[in-house]
Design an enzyme around this catalytic site. Sequence first.
Site, short mmCIF file in Angstrom:
data_model
loop_
_atom_site.label_atom_id
_atom_site.label_comp_id
_atom_site.label_asym_id
_atom_site.label_seq_id
_atom_site.Cartn_x
_atom_site.Cartn_y
_atom_site.Cartn_z
N ASN A 103 46.41 40.99 32.21
CA ASN A 103 46.41 42.07 33.20
C ASN A 103 46.42 43.45 32.55
O ASN A 103 46.65 44.46 33.24
CB ASN A 103 47.63 41.94 34.11
CG ASN A 103 47.57 40.70 34.98
OD1 ASN A 103 46.53 40.38 35.55
ND2 ASN A 103 48.68 39.98 35.06
N ARG A 109 50.28 34.74 30.14
CA ARG A 109 49.07 35.04 30.90
C ARG A 109 49.09 36.46 31.44
O ARG A 109 48.03 37.05 31.71
CB ARG A 109 48.89 34.03 32.05
CG ARG A 109 47.58 34.23 32.79
CD ARG A 109 47.22 33.09 33.70
NE ARG A 109 45.95 33.36 34.36
CZ ARG A 109 45.24 32.47 35.05
NH1 ARG A 109 45.68 31.23 35.17
NH2 ARG A 109 44.10 32.82 35.61
N HIS A 131 45.32 46.60 34.41
CA HIS A 131 45.16 46.29 35.83
C HIS A 131 46.19 46.99 36.72
O HIS A 131 45.89 47.29 37.87
CB HIS A 131 45.21 44.77 36.05
CG HIS A 131 43.97 44.06 35.60
ND1 HIS A 131 43.54 44.10 34.29
CD2 HIS A 131 43.07 43.30 36.27
CE1 HIS A 131 42.42 43.38 34.19
NE2 HIS A 131 42.13 42.89 35.37
N ARG A 151 43.18 21.53 52.94
CA ARG A 151 44.24 21.50 51.92
C ARG A 151 43.70 21.31 50.51
O ARG A 151 44.41 20.86 49.61
CB ARG A 151 45.29 20.44 52.24
CG ARG A 151 46.02 20.70 53.56
CD ARG A 151 47.27 19.83 53.69
NE ARG A 151 47.98 20.16 54.92
CZ ARG A 151 47.82 19.55 56.09
NH1 ARG A 151 46.94 18.54 56.18
NH2 ARG A 151 48.51 19.89 57.16
N GLU A 188 36.12 44.19 30.61
CA GLU A 188 36.89 42.96 30.47
C GLU A 188 36.61 42.27 29.14
O GLU A 188 37.39 41.43 28.69
CB GLU A 188 36.58 42.01 31.64
CG GLU A 188 37.01 42.53 33.01
CD GLU A 188 38.51 42.37 33.28
OE1 GLU A 188 39.24 41.96 32.36
OE2 GLU A 188 38.93 42.66 34.41
N HIS A 226 44.37 48.95 39.37
CA HIS A 226 44.42 48.59 40.78
C HIS A 226 44.89 49.77 41.64
O HIS A 226 44.45 49.92 42.79
CB HIS A 226 45.34 47.39 41.00
CG HIS A 226 44.73 46.08 40.60
ND1 HIS A 226 45.44 44.90 40.58
CD2 HIS A 226 43.48 45.77 40.20
CE1 HIS A 226 44.65 43.91 40.19
NE2 HIS A 226 43.46 44.42 39.95
N LYS A 248 42.40 31.78 39.23
CA LYS A 248 42.98 32.76 40.15
C LYS A 248 41.97 33.06 41.25
O LYS A 248 40.84 33.46 40.96
CB LYS A 248 43.35 34.05 39.42
CG LYS A 248 44.65 33.97 38.67
CD LYS A 248 45.06 35.35 38.14
CE LYS A 248 46.41 35.33 37.49
NZ LYS A 248 46.81 36.67 36.98
N LYS A 270 40.30 33.74 26.80
CA LYS A 270 40.96 33.55 28.09
C LYS A 270 41.40 32.09 28.26
O LYS A 270 42.50 31.82 28.76
CB LYS A 270 40.07 33.97 29.25
CG LYS A 270 40.80 33.80 30.59
CD LYS A 270 40.22 34.59 31.71
CE LYS A 270 41.14 34.54 32.92
NZ LYS A 270 40.63 35.28 34.08
N GLU A 314 51.14 31.81 35.11
CA GLU A 314 51.71 33.12 34.77
C GLU A 314 53.24 33.12 34.95
O GLU A 314 53.82 34.06 35.48
CB GLU A 314 51.07 34.22 35.61
CG GLU A 314 51.08 35.60 34.97
CD GLU A 314 50.23 36.61 35.71
OE1 GLU A 314 50.80 37.55 36.27
OE2 GLU A 314 48.99 36.46 35.72
N HIS A 327 35.67 47.48 39.93
CA HIS A 327 36.88 46.89 39.35
C HIS A 327 36.94 47.11 37.84
O HIS A 327 37.96 47.53 37.29
CB HIS A 327 36.95 45.40 39.67
CG HIS A 327 38.09 44.70 39.00
ND1 HIS A 327 39.41 44.99 39.26
CD2 HIS A 327 38.10 43.73 38.04
CE1 HIS A 327 40.19 44.22 38.52
NE2 HIS A 327 39.42 43.45 37.76
#
Length: 366
Positions: free
Chosen positions: A245, A241, A248, A120, A184, A252, A142, A226, A236, A266
């Site tokens: 993206n 935030r 993206h 956990r 990026e 993606h 993330k 960032k 987000e 990527h």
Amino acid sequence: MTVIPVSLDDRSYDVIVENGLLARAAGHLAPLSRGRTMAIVTDENLHPHLATLQASLSAAGVASESIVLPPGEGTKSWAMLERLTDRLLDLGVERGDHVIALGGGVIGDLVGFACAILKRGCGFVQIPTTLLAQVDSSVGGKTAINSRAGKNLIGAFHQPAMVLVDPTTLDTLPNRQVRAGYAEVVKYGLIDDADFFDWCEANAGALLAGDAAARSHAIGHSIAAKARIVGEDEFETKGRRALLNLGHTFGHALEAEAGFSDRLLHGEGVAAGMALAYGFSAAQGIAPVGDAARVSAHLRSVGLPDGLAAAGSTDDGATLVAHMMHDKKMSAGTLPFLLARGIGQTYVDKTVDLAAVAAFLDSQPR
């Protein structure tokens, strides 16, 4: 040494940037070891960096065990997550321990997610060794793995205890990987910092050629940008935030078309996606056509794809939009898009007609 704070109340941490830091990493890691063996997760391409890190720990009296995984996007999978968590449990990792993620975005994302769910939640440290990971994925918490439905759809927010960035690790990185990471970097200029985009246009060649000052400036500036955005909107939920993206959603979809493989890295997908986002914005009369052309020209000049043809895409618009429908930003059946009113003027648009997106994609050269 540059120290950049990521301010998140009791989850705050520092990003430390320094040339040669990997060989001195034990000075930062030893206090987290609690006198116990530290697990280091890395990939098969990083044995020299692993040896440097382990030597530093050993000299400080910190024992370590390495877990070496295959390189590549395929490692962000259920199978590798199970393999990693089983190994960490075999090593007796406790909640109070900190696992070290030594590698690029794949290793960082996988290790972060494993640590988010192991018992956990246990601690971890990011030591990113690629430009993309140093300026983006290692900061902000993330973590995720991929699924058949799409990229990064299984994950959690889990902040590291610290991030240690040694820009000299880029000296051993293949040129293609450095270029992919640069996507990026330039992203931060396109989001909300036109002056930084100007800097990128003037200094990208030096950065990609290995100029230490250019690399250090780009890395520090990108991390600070960032950290500021993450500090404003960690989960987000406020919309801020989501600006990170940029490129993206389109990118993606292109990565999904390529099977999340080395056919399209990527960062390459993000580059093509940013060019498409600016191109779509211009086609809709939102952004100046000249700004979209300027973005595409800069990406081409550094060897990054600036559209469908350069990204190797052959799917039609409807197929690519179908890939986008698996985007984790979907809300009540609506897919937000990152569009732009100009360079450094990105915004979130929740009213985009997907049919218009498909038609735009169909109009692009293949």
